[in-house]
Scaffold this motif. Structure first.
Motif, mmCIF file in Angstrom:
data_model
loop_
_atom_site.group_PDB
_atom_site.id
_atom_site.type_symbol
_atom_site.label_atom_id
_atom_site.label_comp_id
_atom_site.label_asym_id
_atom_site.label_seq_id
_atom_site.Cartn_x
_atom_site.Cartn_y
_atom_site.Cartn_z
ATOM 1 N N TYR A 84 3.345 4.983 105.887
ATOM 2 C CA TYR A 84 2.383 4.042 105.055
ATOM 3 C C TYR A 84 3.256 3.318 103.849
ATOM 4 N N GLU A 85 2.593 1.902 103.478
ATOM 5 C CA GLU A 85 3.252 1.356 102.560
ATOM 6 C C GLU A 85 2.723 1.502 101.235
ATOM 7 N N THR A 86 1.262 2.103 101.228
ATOM 8 C CA THR A 86 0.406 2.155 99.917
ATOM 9 C C THR A 86 -0.195 3.628 99.928
ATOM 10 N N LYS A 87 -0.052 4.363 98.827
ATOM 11 C CA LYS A 87 -0.760 5.716 98.607
ATOM 12 C C LYS A 87 -1.641 5.602 97.359
ATOM 13 N N VAL A 88 -2.851 5.656 97.434
ATOM 14 C CA VAL A 88 -3.600 5.629 96.298
ATOM 15 C C VAL A 88 -4.613 6.621 95.886
ATOM 16 N N ASN A 89 -4.515 7.371 94.722
ATOM 17 C CA ASN A 89 -5.236 8.394 94.584
ATOM 18 C C ASN A 89 -6.629 7.638 93.430
ATOM 19 N N VAL A 90 -7.733 8.119 94.196
ATOM 20 C CA VAL A 90 -9.083 7.586 93.275
ATOM 21 C C VAL A 90 -10.081 8.644 93.204
ATOM 22 N N ASN A 91 -10.840 8.350 92.215
ATOM 23 C CA ASN A 91 -12.138 9.151 92.001
ATOM 24 C C ASN A 91 -13.105 8.894 93.158
ATOM 25 N N ARG A 92 -13.334 10.025 93.719
ATOM 26 C CA ARG A 92 -14.405 9.813 94.887
ATOM 27 C C ARG A 92 -15.713 9.206 94.348
ATOM 28 N N ARG A 93 -16.249 9.638 93.462
ATOM 29 C CA ARG A 93 -17.467 9.322 92.864
ATOM 30 C C ARG A 93 -17.592 7.928 92.447
ATOM 31 N N ALA A 94 -16.708 7.550 91.696
ATOM 32 C CA ALA A 94 -16.461 6.081 91.135
ATOM 33 C C ALA A 94 -16.261 5.116 92.355
ATOM 34 N N PHE A 95 -15.182 5.443 93.189
ATOM 35 C CA PHE A 95 -15.168 4.621 94.303
ATOM 36 C C PHE A 95 -16.246 4.410 95.302
ATOM 37 N N LEU A 96 -16.988 5.780 95.528
ATOM 38 C CA LEU A 96 -18.378 5.699 96.395
ATOM 39 C C LEU A 96 -19.362 4.888 95.873
ATOM 40 N N ASP A 97 -19.514 5.001 94.368
ATOM 41 C CA ASP A 97 -20.744 4.231 93.814
ATOM 42 C C ASP A 97 -20.406 2.868 93.873
ATOM 43 N N SER A 98 -19.242 2.227 93.699
ATOM 44 C CA SER A 98 -18.776 0.966 93.764
ATOM 45 C C SER A 98 -19.171 0.513 95.301
ATOM 46 N N ILE A 99 -18.874 1.175 96.358
ATOM 47 C CA ILE A 99 -18.980 0.674 97.636
ATOM 48 C C ILE A 99 -20.582 0.806 97.884
ATOM 49 N N GLU A 100 -21.315 1.745 97.324
ATOM 50 C CA GLU A 100 -22.653 1.474 97.688
ATOM 51 C C GLU A 100 -23.419 0.442 97.071
ATOM 52 N N ARG A 101 -22.783 0.054 95.905
ATOM 53 C CA ARG A 101 -23.521 -1.143 95.309
ATOM 54 C C ARG A 101 -23.160 -2.320 95.994
ATOM 55 N N ALA A 102 -21.976 -2.550 96.551
ATOM 56 C CA ALA A 102 -21.463 -3.656 97.414
ATOM 57 C C ALA A 102 -22.566 -3.709 98.557
ATOM 58 N N SER A 103 -22.611 -2.452 99.455
ATOM 59 C CA SER A 103 -23.340 -2.432 100.626
ATOM 60 C C SER A 103 -25.077 -2.941 100.591
ATOM 61 N N ILE A 104 -25.334 -2.933 99.043
ATOM 62 C CA ILE A 104 -26.775 -3.443 99.072
ATOM 63 C C ILE A 104 -26.841 -5.070 99.376
ATOM 64 N N LEU A 105 -25.685 -5.593 99.258
ATOM 65 C CA LEU A 105 -25.601 -7.101 99.628
ATOM 66 C C LEU A 105 -25.640 -7.717 101.280
ATOM 67 N N ILE A 106 -25.746 -6.629 101.923
ATOM 68 C CA ILE A 106 -25.506 -6.746 103.212
ATOM 69 C C ILE A 106 -26.832 -6.228 104.128
ATOM 70 N N ARG A 107 -27.285 -6.903 105.134
ATOM 71 C CA ARG A 107 -28.198 -6.241 106.124
ATOM 72 C C ARG A 107 -27.186 -5.316 107.098
ATOM 73 N N GLU A 108 -28.144 -4.404 107.766
ATOM 74 C CA GLU A 108 -27.462 -3.479 108.479
ATOM 75 C C GLU A 108 -26.624 -3.741 109.677
ATOM 76 N N ASN A 109 -26.852 -5.281 110.227
ATOM 77 C CA ASN A 109 -26.297 -5.854 111.376
ATOM 78 C C ASN A 109 -25.213 -6.758 111.055
ATOM 79 N N ASP A 110 -25.153 -7.072 109.570
ATOM 80 C CA ASP A 110 -23.911 -7.773 109.180
ATOM 81 C C ASP A 110 -22.794 -6.971 109.416
ATOM 82 N N LYS A 111 -21.476 -7.843 109.601
ATOM 83 C CA LYS A 111 -20.234 -7.034 109.777
ATOM 84 C C LYS A 111 -19.212 -7.638 108.573
ATOM 85 N N LYS A 112 -19.807 -7.801 107.586
ATOM 86 C CA LYS A 112 -19.333 -8.073 106.127
ATOM 87 C C LYS A 112 -18.306 -7.141 105.757
ATOM 88 N N PRO A 113 -17.058 -7.361 105.754
ATOM 89 C CA PRO A 113 -16.116 -6.315 104.954
ATOM 90 C C PRO A 113 -16.355 -6.353 103.582
#
Length: 173
Positions: A84-113
């Motif tokens: 691997y070229e990059t290794k990252v340690n991150v707080n699971r809860r903070a990371f998950l909360d950010s991704i869940e907020r982002a997922s509000i902006l997409i429909r279930e069928n959307d393939k938005k990364p």
């Protein structure tokens, strides 16, 4: 080890006793049914018996028997690269909360990364869709190169929700 075409999951469980090594391929539907019956009780003892072509799960007053799948499973060690070229340690809860907020902006069928940019300053998460834009920053400890990478947010959410640890480590290339 479990595969679904997009994701790879590995779980190591300590056994109470020492046993002879065995490699078997259990149908996913069988494991799904056993999981439903166990209802999330992590402390419940499950006895597992192997035959030449069958597997048997025994717990409480329940016995589940299934045929095993013949053949050779994927060579997982070849799929997991240690260069691997990059290794990252991150707080699971903070990371998950950010991704869940982002997922509000997409429909279930959307393939938005969700676009994740990792630098020495931290991790930046971006999502642009027809419904809006999200930018978030999460504190990290980074080793290696800066990287910008896109992920399906659903896959990240699925993984982060089942991890119990407070901090997770991501290996990327």
């Amino acid at each position: 080890v479990s595969l679904d075409g997009h994701r790879l999951s590995i779980r190591k469980v300590l056994l109470k006793d020492t046993y002879e090594n065995a490699k078997v391929i259990v149908p996913g539907k069988t494991l799904s049914e056993v999981s439903k019956i166990l209802t999330g009780d992590n402390e419940k003892e499950v006895l597992i018996y192997f035959g030449a072509n069958h597997i048997l799960f025994e717990f409480d007053d329940t016995v589940v028997v299934s045929r095993l799948i013949e053949g050779e499973y994927f060579r997982i060690s070849q799929m997991l690269s240690s260069d691997y070229e990059t290794k990252v340690n991150v707080n699971r809860r903070a990371f998950l909360d950010s991704i869940e907020r982002a997922s509000i902006l997409i429909r279930e069928n959307d393939k938005k990364p969700i676009i994740i940019t990792i630098t020495d300053e931290g991790m930046q998460l971006k999502m642009n869709s027809a419904y809006g834009t999200m930018n978030a920053e999460v504190g990290i400890t980074k080793f290696g190169k800066d990287i910008m990478i896109g992920f399906n947010p659903k896959f990240l959410i699925d993984a982060l929700r089942i991890i119990d640890d407070e901090e997770v480590t991501l290996y990327m290339m």
